[in-house]
Scaffold this motif. Sequence first.
Motif, PDB file in Angstrom:
ATOM      1  N   ALA A   5       1.007  -1.196  -0.222  1.00 40.99           N
ATOM      2  CA  ALA A   5      -0.045  -0.005   0.109  1.00 40.99           C
ATOM      3  C   ALA A   5       0.916   1.038  -0.037  1.00 40.99           C
ATOM      4  CB  ALA A   5      -1.036   0.021   1.229  1.00 40.99           C
ATOM      5  N   ILE A   6       1.865   0.941   0.575  1.00 37.37           N
ATOM      6  CA  ILE A   6       2.888   2.275   0.859  1.00 37.37           C
ATOM      7  C   ILE A   6       3.480   2.555  -0.621  1.00 37.37           C
ATOM      8  CG2 ILE A   6       5.116   3.278   1.940  1.00 37.37           C
ATOM      9  CD1 ILE A   6       4.342   2.025   4.364  1.00 37.37           C
ATOM     10  N   LEU A   7       4.052   1.375  -1.317  1.00 37.69           N
ATOM     11  CA  LEU A   7       4.411   1.380  -2.524  1.00 37.69           C
ATOM     12  C   LEU A   7       3.668   2.002  -3.557  1.00 37.69           C
ATOM     13  CD1 LEU A   7       6.897   0.808  -4.621  1.00 37.69           C
ATOM     14  CD2 LEU A   7       5.857  -1.366  -4.747  1.00 37.69           C
ATOM     15  N   THR A   8       2.289   1.795  -3.596  1.00 35.55           N
ATOM     16  CA  THR A   8       1.411   2.163  -4.216  1.00 35.55           C
ATOM     17  C   THR A   8       0.960   3.591  -4.103  1.00 35.55           C
ATOM     18  OG1 THR A   8       0.193   0.197  -4.359  1.00 35.55           O
ATOM     19  CG2 THR A   8      -1.191   1.735  -5.072  1.00 35.55           C
ATOM     20  N   ALA A   9       0.947   3.976  -2.923  1.00 36.25           N
ATOM     21  CA  ALA A   9       0.767   5.472  -2.535  1.00 36.25           C
ATOM     22  C   ALA A   9       2.142   6.170  -3.176  1.00 36.25           C
ATOM     23  CB  ALA A   9       0.661   5.856  -1.209  1.00 36.25           C
ATOM     24  N   LEU A  10       3.184   5.667  -2.999  1.00 39.91           N
ATOM     25  CA  LEU A  10       4.491   6.424  -3.393  1.00 39.91           C
ATOM     26  C   LEU A  10       4.460   6.498  -4.808  1.00 39.91           C
ATOM     27  CD1 LEU A  10       7.283   7.549  -2.820  1.00 39.91           C
ATOM     28  CD2 LEU A  10       8.131   5.199  -2.898  1.00 39.91           C
ATOM     29  N   LYS A  11       4.058   5.746  -5.701  1.00 32.78           N
ATOM     30  CA  LYS A  11       3.950   5.612  -7.309  1.00 32.78           C
ATOM     31  C   LYS A  11       2.977   6.704  -7.844  1.00 32.78           C
ATOM     32  CE  LYS A  11       4.435   1.634  -9.316  1.00 32.78           C
ATOM     33  NZ  LYS A  11       4.217   0.232  -9.784  1.00 32.78           N
ATOM     34  N   MET A  21      10.356   0.495 -11.357  1.00 31.78           N
ATOM     35  CA  MET A  21      11.321   1.196 -10.489  1.00 31.78           C
ATOM     36  C   MET A  21      10.982   0.437  -9.108  1.00 31.78           C
ATOM     37  SD  MET A  21      11.785   4.909 -11.678  1.00 31.78           S
ATOM     38  CE  MET A  21      12.807   5.022 -10.459  1.00 31.78           C
ATOM     39  N   ASP A  22       9.963  -0.555  -8.769  1.00 37.19           N
ATOM     40  CA  ASP A  22       9.397  -1.049  -7.780  1.00 37.19           C
ATOM     41  C   ASP A  22      10.594  -1.616  -6.765  1.00 37.19           C
ATOM     42  OD1 ASP A  22       6.825  -0.746  -8.699  1.00 37.19           O
ATOM     43  OD2 ASP A  22       6.163  -2.642  -8.425  1.00 37.19           O
ATOM     44  N   THR A  23      11.575  -1.790  -7.321  1.00 36.16           N
ATOM     45  CA  THR A  23      12.643  -2.500  -6.361  1.00 36.16           C
ATOM     46  C   THR A  23      13.494  -1.352  -5.616  1.00 36.16           C
ATOM     47  OG1 THR A  23      12.959  -4.507  -7.536  1.00 36.16           O
ATOM     48  CG2 THR A  23      14.898  -3.589  -6.001  1.00 36.16           C
ATOM     49  N   TYR A  24      13.665  -0.258  -6.480  1.00 35.67           N
ATOM     50  CA  TYR A  24      14.224   1.003  -5.951  1.00 35.67           C
ATOM     51  C   TYR A  24      13.441   1.593  -5.031  1.00 35.67           C
ATOM     52  CZ  TYR A  24      16.271   5.528  -5.917  1.00 35.67           C
ATOM     53  OH  TYR A  24      16.785   6.819  -5.429  1.00 35.67           O
ATOM     54  N   LEU A  25      12.194   1.803  -5.384  1.00 34.82           N
ATOM     55  CA  LEU A  25      11.117   2.410  -4.576  1.00 34.82           C
ATOM     56  C   LEU A  25      10.909   1.570  -3.152  1.00 34.82           C
ATOM     57  CD1 LEU A  25       8.452   3.386  -7.227  1.00 34.82           C
ATOM     58  CD2 LEU A  25      10.310   4.752  -6.192  1.00 34.82           C
ATOM     59  N   GLY A  26      11.293   0.374  -3.254  1.00 34.09           N
ATOM     60  CA  GLY A  26      10.989  -0.549  -2.024  1.00 34.09           C
ATOM     61  C   GLY A  26      12.180  -0.075  -1.168  1.00 34.09           C
ATOM     62  N   GLN A  27      13.278  -0.035  -1.768  1.00 32.12           N
ATOM     63  CA  GLN A  27      14.541   0.386  -0.960  1.00 32.12           C
ATOM     64  C   GLN A  27      14.323   1.640  -0.428  1.00 32.12           C
ATOM     65  OE1 GLN A  27      17.121  -1.588  -0.185  1.00 32.12           O
ATOM     66  NE2 GLN A  27      15.633  -3.212  -1.206  1.00 32.12           N
ATOM     67  N   ALA A  58       9.211   9.701  -0.786  1.00 27.75           N
ATOM     68  CA  ALA A  58       9.100  10.708  -1.812  1.00 27.75           C
ATOM     69  C   ALA A  58      10.127  11.894  -1.910  1.00 27.75           C
ATOM     70  CB  ALA A  58       7.626  11.266  -1.810  1.00 27.75           C
ATOM     71  N   TYR A  59      10.318  12.128  -0.521  1.00 28.09           N
ATOM     72  CA  TYR A  59      11.230  13.350  -0.247  1.00 28.09           C
ATOM     73  C   TYR A  59      12.908  12.701  -0.684  1.00 28.09           C
ATOM     74  CZ  TYR A  59      15.133  15.538   2.411  1.00 28.09           C
ATOM     75  OH  TYR A  59      16.044  16.113   2.859  1.00 28.09           O
ATOM     76  N   LEU A  60      13.093  11.383  -0.170  1.00 27.65           N
ATOM     77  CA  LEU A  60      14.313  10.881  -0.672  1.00 27.65           C
ATOM     78  C   LEU A  60      14.506  10.624  -2.143  1.00 27.65           C
ATOM     79  CD1 LEU A  60      14.744   8.028   1.989  1.00 27.65           C
ATOM     80  CD2 LEU A  60      15.947  10.068   2.049  1.00 27.65           C
ATOM     81  N   TYR A  61      13.612  10.305  -2.755  1.00 30.79           N
ATOM     82  CA  TYR A  61      13.537  10.141  -4.135  1.00 30.79           C
ATOM     83  C   TYR A  61      13.634  11.588  -5.148  1.00 30.79           C
ATOM     84  CZ  TYR A  61      11.932   9.119  -9.160  1.00 30.79           C
ATOM     85  OH  TYR A  61      11.954   9.030 -10.495  1.00 30.79           O
TER      86      TYR A  61
END
Length: 91
Positions: A5-11, A21-27, A58-61
Amino acid sequence: MGEQAILTALKVDLQISTSAMDTYLGQLITAARSYISREGITLTESVEDGMLVEMYAAYLYRRRREENVQMPRMLRWALNNRLFSQKARGT
C-alpha cells in the motif's frame, strides 16, 4: 499500512505508472523507515504512519533526482508532531 500500500501511494505521488522501479522504490521505503526510526519515532502499521513513510520516501526520491531539495516543511511538521505525540503518550 502494508508495504504494498505504501509502494502504491508512493508511485501515485511520484506519478510513476510502471513497475520498473518497484525494487528501487521499495529500498527507499525501507530507508525512510530507518531514517524515521533514527529520529526516535516508533512506527506502527497505521495509515497515518504509512503515509509518513511514503512522504519521507518521496522526499528521498526527489532529493536524489533534483538539486538542492530541502525537506518539505509539511514533512518536518509531520515528523515533529508524530514524535511529540509519541513522547506525550509515554511510549
